[in-house]
Write an enzyme that holds these catalytic residues in place. Sequence first.
Site, PDB file in Angstrom:
ATOM      1  N   ASP A 135       0.908  -1.229  -0.100  1.00  0.00           N
ATOM      2  CA  ASP A 135       0.100  -0.170  -0.222  1.00  0.00           C
ATOM      3  C   ASP A 135       0.958   1.142  -0.223  1.00  0.00           C
ATOM      4  O   ASP A 135       1.512   1.464   0.873  1.00  0.00           O
ATOM      5  CB  ASP A 135      -0.992  -0.166   1.176  1.00  0.00           C
ATOM      6  CG  ASP A 135      -1.806   1.287   1.355  1.00  0.00           C
ATOM      7  OD1 ASP A 135      -2.809   0.958   0.454  1.00  0.00           O
ATOM      8  OD2 ASP A 135      -1.482   2.393   1.808  1.00  0.00           O
ATOM      9  N   TYR A 181       2.951   9.847  -0.244  1.00  0.00           N
ATOM     10  CA  TYR A 181       3.989   9.128   0.510  1.00  0.00           C
ATOM     11  C   TYR A 181       5.359   9.458   0.190  1.00  0.00           C
ATOM     12  O   TYR A 181       6.333   8.964   0.952  1.00  0.00           O
ATOM     13  CB  TYR A 181       3.659   7.644   0.671  1.00  0.00           C
ATOM     14  CG  TYR A 181       2.224   7.321   1.583  1.00  0.00           C
ATOM     15  CD1 TYR A 181       1.384   8.302   2.024  1.00  0.00           C
ATOM     16  CD2 TYR A 181       1.884   5.880   1.635  1.00  0.00           C
ATOM     17  CE1 TYR A 181       0.331   7.809   2.523  1.00  0.00           C
ATOM     18  CE2 TYR A 181       0.775   5.573   2.134  1.00  0.00           C
ATOM     19  CZ  TYR A 181      -0.125   6.573   2.629  1.00  0.00           C
ATOM     20  OH  TYR A 181      -1.371   6.211   3.336  1.00  0.00           O
ATOM     21  N   LYS A 213      -2.816   5.937  -4.704  1.00  0.00           N
ATOM     22  CA  LYS A 213      -3.888   6.857  -4.072  1.00  0.00           C
ATOM     23  C   LYS A 213      -3.693   8.323  -4.848  1.00  0.00           C
ATOM     24  O   LYS A 213      -2.594   8.751  -5.021  1.00  0.00           O
ATOM     25  CB  LYS A 213      -4.088   7.007  -2.634  1.00  0.00           C
ATOM     26  CG  LYS A 213      -3.855   5.707  -1.922  1.00  0.00           C
ATOM     27  CD  LYS A 213      -4.292   6.037  -0.354  1.00  0.00           C
ATOM     28  CE  LYS A 213      -4.192   4.584   0.268  1.00  0.00           C
ATOM     29  NZ  LYS A 213      -2.634   4.668   0.896  1.00  0.00           N
ATOM     30  N   HIS A 238      -7.670   9.463  -2.087  1.00  0.00           N
ATOM     31  CA  HIS A 238      -7.091   9.325  -0.777  1.00  0.00           C
ATOM     32  C   HIS A 238      -8.120   9.679   0.161  1.00  0.00           C
ATOM     33  O   HIS A 238      -8.087   9.302   1.160  1.00  0.00           O
ATOM     34  CB  HIS A 238      -5.721   9.955  -0.930  1.00  0.00           C
ATOM     35  CG  HIS A 238      -4.703   9.685   0.145  1.00  0.00           C
ATOM     36  ND1 HIS A 238      -3.524   9.529  -0.099  1.00  0.00           N
ATOM     37  CD2 HIS A 238      -5.016   9.127   1.481  1.00  0.00           C
ATOM     38  CE1 HIS A 238      -2.807   9.144   1.103  1.00  0.00           C
ATOM     39  NE2 HIS A 238      -3.767   9.087   1.941  1.00  0.00           N
TER      40      HIS A 238
HETATM   41  P1  NAP Z   1       0.063   0.748  11.989  1.00  0.00           P
HETATM   42  O1  NAP Z   1       0.324  -0.057  10.635  1.00  0.00           O
HETATM   43  O2  NAP Z   1      -1.096   0.572  12.574  1.00  0.00           O
HETATM   44  O3  NAP Z   1       1.273   0.813  12.687  1.00  0.00           O
HETATM   45  C1  NAP Z   1       2.648   0.803  12.380  1.00  0.00           C
HETATM   46  C2  NAP Z   1       3.449   1.140  13.595  1.00  0.00           C
HETATM   47  O4  NAP Z   1       3.345   0.039  14.352  1.00  0.00           O
HETATM   48  C3  NAP Z   1       4.878   1.258  13.359  1.00  0.00           C
HETATM   49  O5  NAP Z   1       5.530   2.137  14.006  1.00  0.00           O
HETATM   50  C4  NAP Z   1       5.617  -0.001  13.377  1.00  0.00           C
HETATM   51  O6  NAP Z   1       6.897   0.121  13.809  1.00  0.00           O
HETATM   52  C5  NAP Z   1       4.803  -0.702  14.673  1.00  0.00           C
HETATM   53  N1  NAP Z   1       4.534  -2.211  14.658  1.00  0.00           N
HETATM   54  C6  NAP Z   1       4.507  -2.663  13.466  1.00  0.00           C
HETATM   55  N2  NAP Z   1       4.384  -4.058  13.602  1.00  0.00           N
HETATM   56  C7  NAP Z   1       4.215  -4.010  14.954  1.00  0.00           C
HETATM   57  C8  NAP Z   1       4.047  -5.223  15.714  1.00  0.00           C
HETATM   58  N3  NAP Z   1       3.761  -6.469  15.290  1.00  0.00           N
HETATM   59  N4  NAP Z   1       4.260  -5.243  17.021  1.00  0.00           N
HETATM   60  C9  NAP Z   1       4.377  -3.882  17.591  1.00  0.00           C
HETATM   61  N5  NAP Z   1       4.696  -2.781  16.850  1.00  0.00           N
HETATM   62  C10 NAP Z   1       4.506  -2.908  15.432  1.00  0.00           C
HETATM   63  O7  NAP Z   1       0.046   2.349  11.378  1.00  0.00           O
HETATM   64  P2  NAP Z   1      -0.002   3.047  10.161  1.00  0.00           P
HETATM   65  O8  NAP Z   1       1.285   3.180   9.320  1.00  0.00           O
HETATM   66  O9  NAP Z   1      -0.548   4.557  10.492  1.00  0.00           O
HETATM   67  O10 NAP Z   1      -0.966   2.468   9.232  1.00  0.00           O
HETATM   68  C11 NAP Z   1      -0.658   1.276   8.003  1.00  0.00           C
HETATM   69  C12 NAP Z   1      -0.766   1.824   6.832  1.00  0.00           C
HETATM   70  O11 NAP Z   1      -2.079   2.101   6.512  1.00  0.00           O
HETATM   71  C13 NAP Z   1       0.125   2.941   6.450  1.00  0.00           C
HETATM   72  O12 NAP Z   1       1.440   2.602   6.491  1.00  0.00           O
HETATM   73  C14 NAP Z   1      -0.512   3.401   5.002  1.00  0.00           C
HETATM   74  O13 NAP Z   1       0.020   2.426   3.942  1.00  0.00           O
HETATM   75  C15 NAP Z   1      -1.995   3.369   5.380  1.00  0.00           C
HETATM   76  N6  NAP Z   1      -2.832   4.476   5.952  1.00  0.00           N
HETATM   77  C16 NAP Z   1      -3.469   5.136   5.124  1.00  0.00           C
HETATM   78  C17 NAP Z   1      -4.212   6.146   5.404  1.00  0.00           C
HETATM   79  C18 NAP Z   1      -5.125   6.885   4.614  1.00  0.00           C
HETATM   80  O14 NAP Z   1      -5.579   8.042   4.891  1.00  0.00           O
HETATM   81  N7  NAP Z   1      -5.585   6.043   3.437  1.00  0.00           N
HETATM   82  C19 NAP Z   1      -3.968   6.640   6.781  1.00  0.00           C
HETATM   83  C20 NAP Z   1      -2.864   6.292   7.480  1.00  0.00           C
HETATM   84  C21 NAP Z   1      -2.232   4.961   7.130  1.00  0.00           C
HETATM   85  P3  NAP Z   1       8.180  -0.668  13.051  1.00  0.00           P
HETATM   86  O15 NAP Z   1       8.138  -0.282  11.793  1.00  0.00           O
HETATM   87  O16 NAP Z   1       9.498  -0.382  14.054  1.00  0.00           O
HETATM   88  O17 NAP Z   1       7.780  -2.316  13.139  1.00  0.00           O
END
Ligand code: NAP
Length: 320
Positions: free
Chosen positions: A46, A51, A80, A113
């Site tokens: 994704d 980004y 997006k 997006h």
């Molecule tokens: P997330 O996936 O909920 O959390 C990511 C964080 O959690 C990182 O800091 C990671 O650190 C840590 N982590 C990952 N796996 C873990 C585990 N098994 N145990 C403990 N900690 C863990 O947050 P996010 O990046 O906000 O959301 C995921 C994706 O959704 C984004 O990267 C993006 O692609 C998408 N997104 C889309 C929108 C939108 O508006 N459409 C908005 C926000 C996000 P490490 O890297 O150190 O493991």
Amino acid sequence: MATQSLTLNNGYKMPLVGLGSWQVTSPEECKDTIRAALDAGYRHIDTAYAYQNEAFIGEVLQEYFKAGKLRREDIFVTTKLWVTYHEKDRVPLCIVESLQKLQLDYVDMYLIHLPVGLRETGKGKPFPLDENNTPAFQDVLLTDTWKGMEQVARCGQAKSIGVSNFNMEQIERICKIAEIIPATNQVECHLYLQQEKLFQFLKEKGITVTAYSPLGSPTRPAHILKEGAPRVLDDPVAKDLATKYKRSVGQILLRYLVQRGMIVIPKSSNPSRILENVKVFDFELSGEDMSKLSAQDKKLRFFTILEFKGHSEYPFDEPL
Ligand code: NAP
């Protein structure tokens, strides 16, 4: 390690676990992350125009295609449309740029997006500001943007099209005029924001939910990290279940969403957590434990994007 897929309303398959890549902007970190994910068996990435990492992802994909480790049809790539490209005639400009950077002829999923459009002013990227230093709001009919998206699908630049951060009323408006119904709505969804109402509404329309921030986005930037907000990864029920099932808390949180029928896109740049997050298909939570987890919902949205609150298409005022 095979990840399971679900079938979208157009017949295409979408892997249930994808790698999130927001905030992975340094070239070497991004390339190492993508390599680690592909090696761990991820077949879904994704990204987004905003980004600023599509070019690094494209480089690694080429590396894997050329080495014969991966074929184009093996990998599902989502990107997006950015908020400054909502006008129907500008939609193609954004996807062309993304495809060039990704070095691909098509993406598997192209999403609007955000429903909020902004005017390109040359000041303040990626969120352009007007002369008063406030977001340069632009009112473009979402139905017009959707017509642009349909054109992208028709000319083969995206196999599937969908939306992100849309509420039910906005989806309803799109569906009324759509020749192609959105395949997914990518929204914030985790243990503390379970989105059951939106999920059921979309299910009736044949639209999937892609859960972003499925781990509660613990390292989201300071302006989104509300002071005192609970950390999803510290949830006591999820912790107990991690002990019971001999899994990590992250795996319990992801399995919970996948078992409800959602696609999840956790982000990690850490090779062992990358691997951990995709291993959610070799265990099942009991019905009783699923109920315990659903009782943890707090209807707590982290991504309220309050800067956009005054926009006519601000999506988050609808009751959860
Ligand atoms: P997330 O996936 O909920 O959390 C990511 C964080 O959690 C990182 O800091 C990671 O650190 C840590 N982590 C990952 N796996 C873990 C585990 N098994 N145990 C403990 N900690 C863990 O947050 P996010 O990046 O906000 O959301 C995921 C994706 O959704 C984004 O990267 C993006 O692609 C998408 N997104 C889309 C929108 C939108 O508006 N459409 C908005 C926000 C996000 P490490 O890297 O150190 O493991």
